[in-house]
Design a protein around this motif. Structure first.
Motif, PDB file in Angstrom:
ATOM      1  N   GLY A   1       0.921  -1.331   0.030  1.00 42.39           N
ATOM      2  CA  GLY A   1      -0.153   0.116  -0.037  1.00 42.39           C
ATOM      3  C   GLY A   1       0.993   1.223  -0.059  1.00 42.39           C
ATOM      4  O   GLY A   1       0.448   2.156  -0.655  1.00 42.39           O
ATOM      5  N   LEU A   2       1.949   1.342   0.723  1.00 43.84           N
ATOM      6  CA  LEU A   2       2.847   2.266   0.780  1.00 43.84           C
ATOM      7  C   LEU A   2       3.545   2.702  -0.560  1.00 43.84           C
ATOM      8  O   LEU A   2       3.849   3.892  -0.826  1.00 43.84           O
ATOM      9  N   ALA A   3       3.877   1.483  -1.288  1.00 38.00           N
ATOM     10  CA  ALA A   3       4.354   1.544  -2.676  1.00 38.00           C
ATOM     11  C   ALA A   3       3.318   2.394  -3.567  1.00 38.00           C
ATOM     12  O   ALA A   3       3.901   3.111  -4.373  1.00 38.00           O
ATOM     13  N   ILE A   4       2.374   2.050  -3.423  1.00 36.51           N
ATOM     14  CA  ILE A   4       1.265   2.622  -4.454  1.00 36.51           C
ATOM     15  C   ILE A   4       1.045   4.046  -3.842  1.00 36.51           C
ATOM     16  O   ILE A   4       0.887   4.806  -4.799  1.00 36.51           O
ATOM     17  N   ALA A   5       0.993   4.209  -2.730  1.00 39.60           N
ATOM     18  CA  ALA A   5       0.951   5.614  -2.271  1.00 39.60           C
ATOM     19  C   ALA A   5       2.052   6.424  -2.737  1.00 39.60           C
ATOM     20  O   ALA A   5       1.845   7.666  -3.277  1.00 39.60           O
TER      21      ALA A   5
ATOM     22  N   PHE B   1      -5.823  14.282  -2.494  1.00 37.20           N
ATOM     23  CA  PHE B   1      -5.713  13.920  -0.955  1.00 37.20           C
ATOM     24  C   PHE B   1      -5.620  12.447  -1.399  1.00 37.20           C
ATOM     25  O   PHE B   1      -5.992  11.617  -2.116  1.00 37.20           O
ATOM     26  N   ALA B   2      -4.744  11.843   0.072  1.00 35.61           N
ATOM     27  CA  ALA B   2      -4.541  10.378  -0.144  1.00 35.61           C
ATOM     28  C   ALA B   2      -4.566  10.152   1.272  1.00 35.61           C
ATOM     29  O   ALA B   2      -3.764  10.673   1.950  1.00 35.61           O
ATOM     30  N   GLY B   3      -5.208   9.181   1.768  1.00 36.52           N
ATOM     31  CA  GLY B   3      -5.365   8.655   2.854  1.00 36.52           C
ATOM     32  C   GLY B   3      -5.082   7.263   3.007  1.00 36.52           C
ATOM     33  O   GLY B   3      -5.108   6.337   1.910  1.00 36.52           O
ATOM     34  N   GLY B   4      -4.738   6.631   4.269  1.00 30.50           N
ATOM     35  CA  GLY B   4      -4.535   5.221   4.343  1.00 30.50           C
ATOM     36  C   GLY B   4      -4.831   4.668   5.843  1.00 30.50           C
ATOM     37  O   GLY B   4      -4.842   5.495   6.606  1.00 30.50           O
TER      38      GLY B   4
ATOM     39  N   LEU C   1       3.171   6.024   7.196  1.00 33.08           N
ATOM     40  CA  LEU C   1       2.087   6.441   6.279  1.00 33.08           C
ATOM     41  C   LEU C   1       2.244   8.047   5.868  1.00 33.08           C
ATOM     42  O   LEU C   1       2.091   8.407   4.895  1.00 33.08           O
ATOM     43  N   GLU C   2       2.640   8.740   6.891  1.00 37.22           N
ATOM     44  CA  GLU C   2       2.798  10.270   6.672  1.00 37.22           C
ATOM     45  C   GLU C   2       4.131  10.243   5.761  1.00 37.22           C
ATOM     46  O   GLU C   2       4.111  11.214   4.822  1.00 37.22           O
ATOM     47  N   ALA C   3       4.918   9.563   5.852  1.00 35.14           N
ATOM     48  CA  ALA C   3       6.257   9.838   5.085  1.00 35.14           C
ATOM     49  C   ALA C   3       6.040   9.437   3.688  1.00 35.14           C
ATOM     50  O   ALA C   3       6.584   9.672   2.593  1.00 35.14           O
ATOM     51  N   ALA C   4       4.974   8.325   3.441  1.00 33.40           N
ATOM     52  CA  ALA C   4       4.459   8.223   1.882  1.00 33.40           C
ATOM     53  C   ALA C   4       3.403   9.299   1.559  1.00 33.40           C
ATOM     54  O   ALA C   4       2.921   8.798   0.353  1.00 33.40           O
ATOM     55  N   GLY C   5       3.019  10.059   2.200  1.00 34.03           N
ATOM     56  CA  GLY C   5       2.097  11.181   1.649  1.00 34.03           C
ATOM     57  C   GLY C   5       0.624  10.800   2.042  1.00 34.03           C
ATOM     58  O   GLY C   5      -0.257  11.444   1.455  1.00 34.03           O
TER      59      GLY C   5
END
Length: 291
Positions: free
Chosen positions: A12-16, A25-28, A39-43
């Motif tokens: 999921g982080l690679a996709i982000a 906007f991008a959430g996880g 998660l924050e480091a991946a935006g």
């Protein structure tokens, strides 16, 4: 694009990261506050999700989501998000939804004696976890169809990348060279999961896609190649039949197949790491194998 990734783990982080420039906007979601910084480091804006119908801040955020990626594996009780959305439908929770992606596994094909499989091959899963995946795939396709949005089922092979690879396993002393004649596996670099999913998102493509490398190979070959890169001796060969393995580890060897990636290539995707030689070599050369 307004993206939500349920289960923002390794894939999921690679996709982000791949879609960061496309998103307004991008959430996880994660199960623990301890992972918020990842998660924050991946935006991603992080949310806690532990099952059931999303409510509160997460439920409010879903009202504006246009693209959904589901990366939470089903458990003994089924797929938590699928069950939560089944009654009211996807559009009740996400009225602006345009596309759904579901991360699955090539384990759904089951055992084919080392033969080739593709997306038209009938699934005959062996393990309980793969049986649950087949049910979840069908559920997401049906749910997206009710919402009239395309759904991409992304079937992944064995995932490796920074911090999760044969180089690190060797370095930690945990690598084994298990020998089971005729056994092969496919693999996929996590960066190619991000790239392939991004292509499907941007093209709004639905359907089933194998996201896997070009080189199904015996697992001991990967260990030997990693050892060669590191300039160390590989561990001794161990016969699979007499090896001390957990039931789960042994079950992986009960499924033997070669998985075709022709469909995702035909959709326009070019693999950055088409085989484990390229993937492990890049990890070794840039030092990211350590994570």
């Amino acid at each position: 694009m307004r993206l939500m990734i349920f289960g923002a783990g390794f894939s999921g982080l690679a996709i982000a990261r791949e879609l960061a420039g496309d998103c307004g906007f991008a959430g996880g979601t994660t199960r623990s506050h301890e992972r918020f910084s990842n998660l924050e480091a991946a935006g991603l804006k992080p949310f806690i999700y532990q099952g059931g119908l999303p409510e509160g801040e997460l439920g409010a955020a879903l009202q504006d989501i246009t693209h959904l990626v589901m990366s939470i594996a089903p458990d003994a009780d089924g797929d938590p998000l699928l069950d939560a959305f089944s009654a009211g439908g996807l559009k009740q929770a996400m009225p602006r939804l345009e596309w759904v992606g579901y991360l699955s596994t090539v384990g759904v094909y089951g055992d084919h004696g080392g033969g080739w499989v593709d997306e038209t091959t009938v699934c005959k899963p062996v393990s309980k976890r793969s049986v649950a995946r087949v049910a979840a795939e069908k559920g997401w396709i049906d749910l997206a169809g009710r919402a009239d949005v395309p759904a991409a089922v992304i079937r992944l092979s064995g995932i490796y990348g920074p911090g999760r690879n044969a180089l690190k396993t060797l370095d930690s002393g945990r690598a084994r060279r298990l020998i089971k004649p005729g056994q092969v596996f496919n693999r996929i670099h996590v960066a190619d999961i991000g790239g392939a999913t991004a292509l499907l998102v941007r093209s709004r493509l639905g359907g089933i896609f194998n996201v896997t490398d070009d080189m199904p190979a015996p697992p001991q070959d990967v260990v030997e190649h990693a050892a060669g890169l590191m300039g160390v001796e590989p561990p001794p060969e161990t016969d699979f039949e007499t090896a001390d393995l957990s039931p789960m580890a042994r079950s992986f060897y009960g499924e033997n197949k070669r998985v075709s990636n022709a469909r995702i290539k035909a959709a326009g995707f070019s693999f950055a790491y088409p085989d484990y030689h390229a993937g492990l070599g890049a990890l070794w050369n840039d030092g990211t194998w350590k994570g």
